[in-house]
Structure formats: C-alpha cells, structure tokens
Design a protein around this motif. Structure first.
Motif, PDB file in Angstrom:
ATOM      1  N   GLU A 166      -8.427  30.108  22.029  1.00 23.57           N
ATOM      2  CA  GLU A 166      -8.663  30.136  23.472  1.00 23.57           C
ATOM      3  C   GLU A 166      -7.469  29.569  24.233  1.00 23.57           C
ATOM      4  O   GLU A 166      -7.104  30.054  25.306  1.00 23.57           O
ATOM      5  N   LEU A 167      -6.840  28.527  23.666  1.00 31.12           N
ATOM      6  CA  LEU A 167      -5.663  27.938  24.315  1.00 31.12           C
ATOM      7  C   LEU A 167      -4.519  28.958  24.385  1.00 31.12           C
ATOM      8  O   LEU A 167      -3.868  29.106  25.428  1.00 31.12           O
ATOM      9  N   ALA A 168      -4.299  29.675  23.299  1.00 33.35           N
ATOM     10  CA  ALA A 168      -3.236  30.687  23.269  1.00 33.35           C
ATOM     11  C   ALA A 168      -3.531  31.786  24.289  1.00 33.35           C
ATOM     12  O   ALA A 168      -2.639  32.224  25.039  1.00 33.35           O
ATOM     13  N   PHE A 169      -4.802  32.213  24.354  1.00 36.35           N
ATOM     14  CA  PHE A 169      -5.215  33.220  25.335  1.00 36.35           C
ATOM     15  C   PHE A 169      -4.907  32.736  26.744  1.00 36.35           C
ATOM     16  O   PHE A 169      -4.330  33.457  27.571  1.00 36.35           O
ATOM     17  N   LEU A 170      -5.283  31.476  27.025  1.00 38.97           N
ATOM     18  CA  LEU A 170      -5.119  30.929  28.363  1.00 38.97           C
ATOM     19  C   LEU A 170      -3.636  30.783  28.730  1.00 38.97           C
ATOM     20  O   LEU A 170      -3.233  31.104  29.850  1.00 38.97           O
ATOM     21  N   MET A 171      -2.841  30.330  27.774  1.00 39.39           N
ATOM     22  CA  MET A 171      -1.414  30.154  28.051  1.00 39.39           C
ATOM     23  C   MET A 171      -0.747  31.488  28.347  1.00 39.39           C
ATOM     24  O   MET A 171       0.103  31.606  29.222  1.00 39.39           O
ATOM     25  N   ASP A 172      -1.158  32.502  27.612  1.00 41.10           N
ATOM     26  CA  ASP A 172      -0.604  33.841  27.851  1.00 41.10           C
ATOM     27  C   ASP A 172      -1.065  34.395  29.200  1.00 41.10           C
ATOM     28  O   ASP A 172      -0.266  34.848  30.018  1.00 41.10           O
ATOM     29  N   LYS A 173      -2.359  34.308  29.446  1.00 40.15           N
ATOM     30  CA  LYS A 173      -2.951  34.921  30.645  1.00 40.15           C
ATOM     31  C   LYS A 173      -2.499  34.225  31.931  1.00 40.15           C
ATOM     32  O   LYS A 173      -2.150  34.872  32.917  1.00 40.15           O
ATOM     33  N   ARG A 174      -2.521  32.870  31.933  1.00 40.29           N
ATOM     34  CA  ARG A 174      -2.118  32.153  33.152  1.00 40.29           C
ATOM     35  C   ARG A 174      -0.651  32.420  33.462  1.00 40.29           C
ATOM     36  O   ARG A 174      -0.274  32.614  34.612  1.00 40.29           O
TER      37      ARG A 174
END
Ligand code: RDL
Ligand code: RDL
Length: 154
Positions: A108-116
C-alpha cells in the motif's frame, strides 16, 4: 520550453523521481532537471539551486518522512525550508511527502508513493500550462494518492 525540476531522496523507499518524470513525459514535452539528495532536509537547497542555477520554472520536492517521531520533526523542518525556498525565489516547489506510516503495508505504501507523486505531477503541469483547470477544481476536495474527499453536500 519550460523546465521542471525534480528533487528526490535516497532515504525514500520508492523511486519517486522516476515516477514523477514518467508521468510528466507521458503528458507534456518539457525539459527536466533531476537531482537526488540523501534526505528530505536536503531538499530545500536542492530545489533552490534547481530554480536559481538550473533555471527551473517549477520544482517537485519528493520525499518520504519515516515513521518515527524524529522523522515527523524532520519533515516539519524540511517543509519550513521548502516554504522558505519558495518565498526566496517566488517559485512554486510542490512538496510531495508520503509518510512511511500512511500505508498499512509495503504494497500500500508503494502504491501511495507512486500515485501521490503522479497526481502531484499532474498538478505541476496544470500550474505551469493550465492554471485555469485548477480554478475549475477549486473546493472539490482533491487528494493525492487515496480517494478524493469530495465537495461538501448541503
Ligand atoms: O543533511 C543530512 C540529513 O540530515 C538529511 O538527509 C535528513 O533529511 C535525513 N533524515 C533524518 O535525519 C531523519 O531523522 C531523514 C529522515 N529522518 C526522514 O524521515 N526522511 C528523510 N530524511 O528523507
Ligand atoms: O485525509 C487523508 C490524507 O489526505 C491526510 O492524512 C494528509 O495529510 C496526507 N498527506 C500528507 O501527509 C502529505 O504530506 C497528503 C499530502 N501530503 C498530499 O500532498 N496530498 C494528500 N495527502 O492528499
């Protein structure tokens, strides 16, 4: 051709600079100058140099504050520096921080870092080329990464 500066860190656990550059290049043709520094407290001067020495029209400052209390303090200090650098140069530095404890797990952290990162890259493009698009989004509860909050319903 406008120049966008990208400053990111080795402390972060995801390559935010690469995501930002990929998103920008998918959408517009601009010149990009990238610099990577050790941590978020090194971002203010890196961003200021991108503006003053490298001629960038806008900069993205990308970083990951860690989960500990001292990291939160560090993030606050880095933000103050980034705000100061903006005032000193009269230029936007879009701070993209993803706190390590915002994700419930690594995925989820990787997803968030990419998306934000990518959503703020689009904000940077709007600030530079289509500021009227941001005016149209005023008050709509935009968030970067997870779901938008949306406008209030009356
Ligand atoms: O100037 C060298 C370092 O002080 C600088 O790189 C700091 O930003 C490194 N750093 C910390 O010292 C710390 O306690 C970072 C964090 N926490 C952090 O949470 N995230 C960082 N750097 O990117
Ligand atoms: O409402 C949930 C989140 O939006 C909230 O916790 C934010 O404070 C999270 N957040 C940060 O901590 C941050 O440093 C966000 C950003 N930056 C950001 O640029 N965009 C966000 N949230 O949507």
């Amino acid at each position: 051709m406008p120049t966008i500066g990208i400053a990111d860190t080795t402390f972060a656990r995801y390559n935010m600079g690469r995501a930002a550059i990929d998103e920008i290049q998918k959408n517009v043709s601009v010149q990009i100058k990238r610099v990577t520094v050790p941590g978020i407290k090194d971002l203010p001067v890196a961003a200021k140099k991108l503006i003053e020495a490298e001629g960038c029209d806008i900069v993205m400052a990308l970083g990951m504050p860690g989960a500990q209390q001292k990291d939160k303090m560090c993030a606050h200090e880095a933000s103050q520096g980034l705000i100061m650098a903006q005032l000193m140069t009269n230029t936007h530095i879009i701070e993209v921080f993803v706190h390590e404890d915002e994700g419930k797990d690594e995925k989820e952290l990787a997803f968030l870092m990419d998306k934000r990162t990518r959503e703020h890259a689009l904000n940077v493009i709007k600030l530079l080329f289509k500021p009227e698009k941001l005016i149209r989004e005023a008050g709509t509860g935009q968030r970067q990464g997870f779901e938008d909050a949306g406008s209030l319903r009356m």
